[in-house]
Design a protein around this motif. Structure first.
Motif, short mmCIF file in Angstrom:
data_model
loop_
_atom_site.label_atom_id
_atom_site.label_comp_id
_atom_site.label_asym_id
_atom_site.label_seq_id
_atom_site.Cartn_x
_atom_site.Cartn_y
_atom_site.Cartn_z
N GLN A 164 73.94 -23.39 -45.29
CA GLN A 164 75.11 -24.01 -44.66
C GLN A 164 75.45 -25.34 -45.33
O GLN A 164 76.62 -25.68 -45.50
N TYR A 165 74.40 -26.08 -45.72
CA TYR A 165 74.66 -27.33 -46.45
C TYR A 165 75.34 -27.05 -47.79
O TYR A 165 76.29 -27.76 -48.17
N GLN A 166 74.87 -26.05 -48.51
CA GLN A 166 75.48 -25.73 -49.80
C GLN A 166 76.92 -25.28 -49.62
O GLN A 166 77.77 -25.56 -50.48
N TYR A 167 77.21 -24.61 -48.52
CA TYR A 167 78.59 -24.21 -48.22
C TYR A 167 79.47 -25.47 -48.10
O TYR A 167 80.56 -25.55 -48.68
N ALA A 168 78.99 -26.48 -47.33
CA ALA A 168 79.76 -27.71 -47.16
C ALA A 168 79.86 -28.49 -48.46
O ALA A 168 80.92 -29.02 -48.82
N PHE A 169 78.75 -28.55 -49.20
CA PHE A 169 78.74 -29.32 -50.44
C PHE A 169 79.63 -28.67 -51.50
O PHE A 169 80.15 -29.36 -52.39
N GLY A 170 79.83 -27.36 -51.40
CA GLY A 170 80.71 -26.68 -52.35
C GLY A 170 82.13 -27.22 -52.34
O GLY A 170 82.78 -27.33 -53.39
N PHE A 171 82.63 -27.58 -51.15
CA PHE A 171 83.96 -28.17 -51.06
C PHE A 171 84.01 -29.50 -51.80
O PHE A 171 84.99 -29.81 -52.49
N ILE A 172 82.96 -30.31 -51.65
CA ILE A 172 82.92 -31.62 -52.30
C ILE A 172 82.87 -31.44 -53.81
O ILE A 172 83.52 -32.19 -54.56
N GLN A 173 82.12 -30.47 -54.28
CA GLN A 173 82.06 -30.21 -55.72
C GLN A 173 83.44 -29.82 -56.28
O GLN A 173 83.75 -30.11 -57.43
N LYS A 174 84.26 -29.18 -55.44
CA LYS A 174 85.61 -28.80 -55.86
C LYS A 174 86.61 -29.94 -55.62
O LYS A 174 87.82 -29.76 -55.82
N ASN A 175 86.13 -31.09 -55.17
CA ASN A 175 86.96 -32.26 -54.87
C ASN A 175 87.90 -32.00 -53.69
O ASN A 175 88.92 -32.68 -53.53
N ASP A 176 87.58 -31.02 -52.86
CA ASP A 176 88.31 -30.80 -51.61
C ASP A 176 87.62 -31.63 -50.54
O ASP A 176 86.83 -31.13 -49.73
N LEU A 177 87.92 -32.93 -50.52
CA LEU A 177 87.17 -33.86 -49.69
C LEU A 177 87.42 -33.64 -48.20
O LEU A 177 86.50 -33.81 -47.38
N ASP A 178 88.65 -33.28 -47.83
CA ASP A 178 88.93 -33.08 -46.41
C ASP A 178 88.12 -31.91 -45.86
O ASP A 178 87.49 -32.00 -44.80
N SER A 179 88.14 -30.78 -46.58
CA SER A 179 87.35 -29.63 -46.13
C SER A 179 85.86 -29.93 -46.21
O SER A 179 85.09 -29.55 -45.32
N GLY A 180 85.46 -30.64 -47.27
CA GLY A 180 84.05 -31.00 -47.40
C GLY A 180 83.59 -31.90 -46.26
O GLY A 180 82.48 -31.73 -45.75
N PHE A 181 84.44 -32.84 -45.86
CA PHE A 181 84.08 -33.72 -44.75
C PHE A 181 83.92 -32.92 -43.46
O PHE A 181 82.95 -33.11 -42.72
N THR A 182 84.88 -32.03 -43.19
CA THR A 182 84.81 -31.24 -41.96
C THR A 182 83.55 -30.39 -41.93
O THR A 182 82.82 -30.36 -40.92
N ALA A 183 83.27 -29.68 -43.03
CA ALA A 183 82.10 -28.81 -43.07
C ALA A 183 80.80 -29.62 -43.00
O ALA A 183 79.84 -29.23 -42.32
N MET A 184 80.75 -30.76 -43.70
CA MET A 184 79.53 -31.57 -43.70
C MET A 184 79.30 -32.18 -42.32
O MET A 184 78.14 -32.29 -41.86
N ASP A 185 80.36 -32.57 -41.64
CA ASP A 185 80.24 -33.10 -40.28
C ASP A 185 79.73 -32.02 -39.34
O ASP A 185 78.89 -32.29 -38.46
N MET A 186 80.22 -30.80 -39.51
CA MET A 186 79.73 -29.68 -38.69
C MET A 186 78.25 -29.43 -38.95
O MET A 186 77.47 -29.18 -38.02
#
Length: 287
Positions: A164-186
């Protein structure tokens, strides 16, 4: 440690104001007591000049010396009170700034909660619209409905926390910070005690910083620094925190964070050490 004062600054300032107020009251009582002694001594001198004109000069000189000493003590205490008054005004000003920052933080958190609720509601409406747009008549002549593409819903996948962490971190790696923030907060809310919780706090703080949400960034970075003292990202978090504090106009606290970085980052990379030197120059640190 010195940097810990940043995390509990509001409590410290409140306690300091109480102590300063108590000390000021004690000084006021001391001035009042000295003034009473001085008045009593003046009355004694005036009374002695009339009632005992034949008394020795030594007693009169001793009384006048005592009177001068009392006057000097009163002057010293009054200067201390003025200094303390100035210090209390400075502390109260700092507390007002922190209260404003905390108010901004509460508003931002409320806004984020509202945005998350709106996002979920919009996703539900989109799913319902998509379902209702499917053709009921399956005859060959019927024209199939065109489904409008919607944004993918962000939801943690089933499985282990690491996945689940890698799923959230994947957004950050793609520079999709908004989605990455939401997933990482979840992820952090679902696994607050997981070994990767410190990483999640770091990335939430970093995204807040990149988005210009400085009070929220300070909150997440301090949580990592305070709650995970041996974390691999602690040195990075201290440098990010110093940037946040400079942005909030608190350069002395930024210098304290940099001093903590130097004390605890012996194994830090040359890149981080060079960044720390640049930040220290920007903050005007002398320590």
């Amino acid at each position: 440690m010195i940097w810990r004062a940043v995390a509990i600054c509001i409590l410290i300032l409140s306690a300091t104001i109480q102590v300063q107020a108590q000390s000021r009251a004690e000084l006021a009582l001391k001035v009042e007591r000295l003034e009473r002694e001085m008045i009593a001594l003046e009355n004694r001198l005036r009374g002695g000049a009339v009632a005992r004109p034949a008394a020795g000069a030594q007693g009169s000189l001793d009384d006048r010396a005592l009177l001068a000493d009392l006057a000097a003590k009163i002057g010293t205490v009054e200067r201390q009170m003025r200094t303390m008054t100035g210090r209390m005004e400075e502390i109260e000003h700092q507390q007002r700034k922190l209260d404003e920052a905390m108010g901004l933080l509460r508003k931002e958190l409320q806004l984020q909660q509202q945005e998350a609720a709106d996002y979920r509601a919009n996703q539900e409406v989109a799913r319902q619209d998509s379902a209702s747009s499917q053709p009921v008549d399956t005859a060959p002549a019927a024209t199939p409905a065109v489904e409008v593409p919607t944004e993918p819903e962000i939801a943690l996948p089933e499985g282990e926390p690491s996945g689940q962490y890698q799923y959230a971190f994947g957004f950050i790696q793609k520079n999709d910070l908004d989605s990455g923030f939401t997933a990482m907060d979840m992820f952090l809310k679902a696994h607050p005690d997981d070994a990767l919780a410190g990483n999640a706090k770091f990335w939430l703080g970093r995204i807040h910083l990149l988005k210009g949400r400085l009070p929220q960034a300070a909150q997440q970075l301090l949580a990592l620094i305070e709650e995970h003292p041996n974390h691999a990202k602690r040195a990075d978090a201290l440098l990010d925190l110093s940037d946040v504090l400079i942005g909030l106009g608190s350069k002395p606290d930024a210098c304290n964070a940099l001093a903590e970085f130097r004390r605890s980052a012996d194994d830090a990379s040359d890149r981080l050490k060079a960044r720390a030197e640049r930040t220290a120059k920007e903050a005007g640190c002398t320590n």
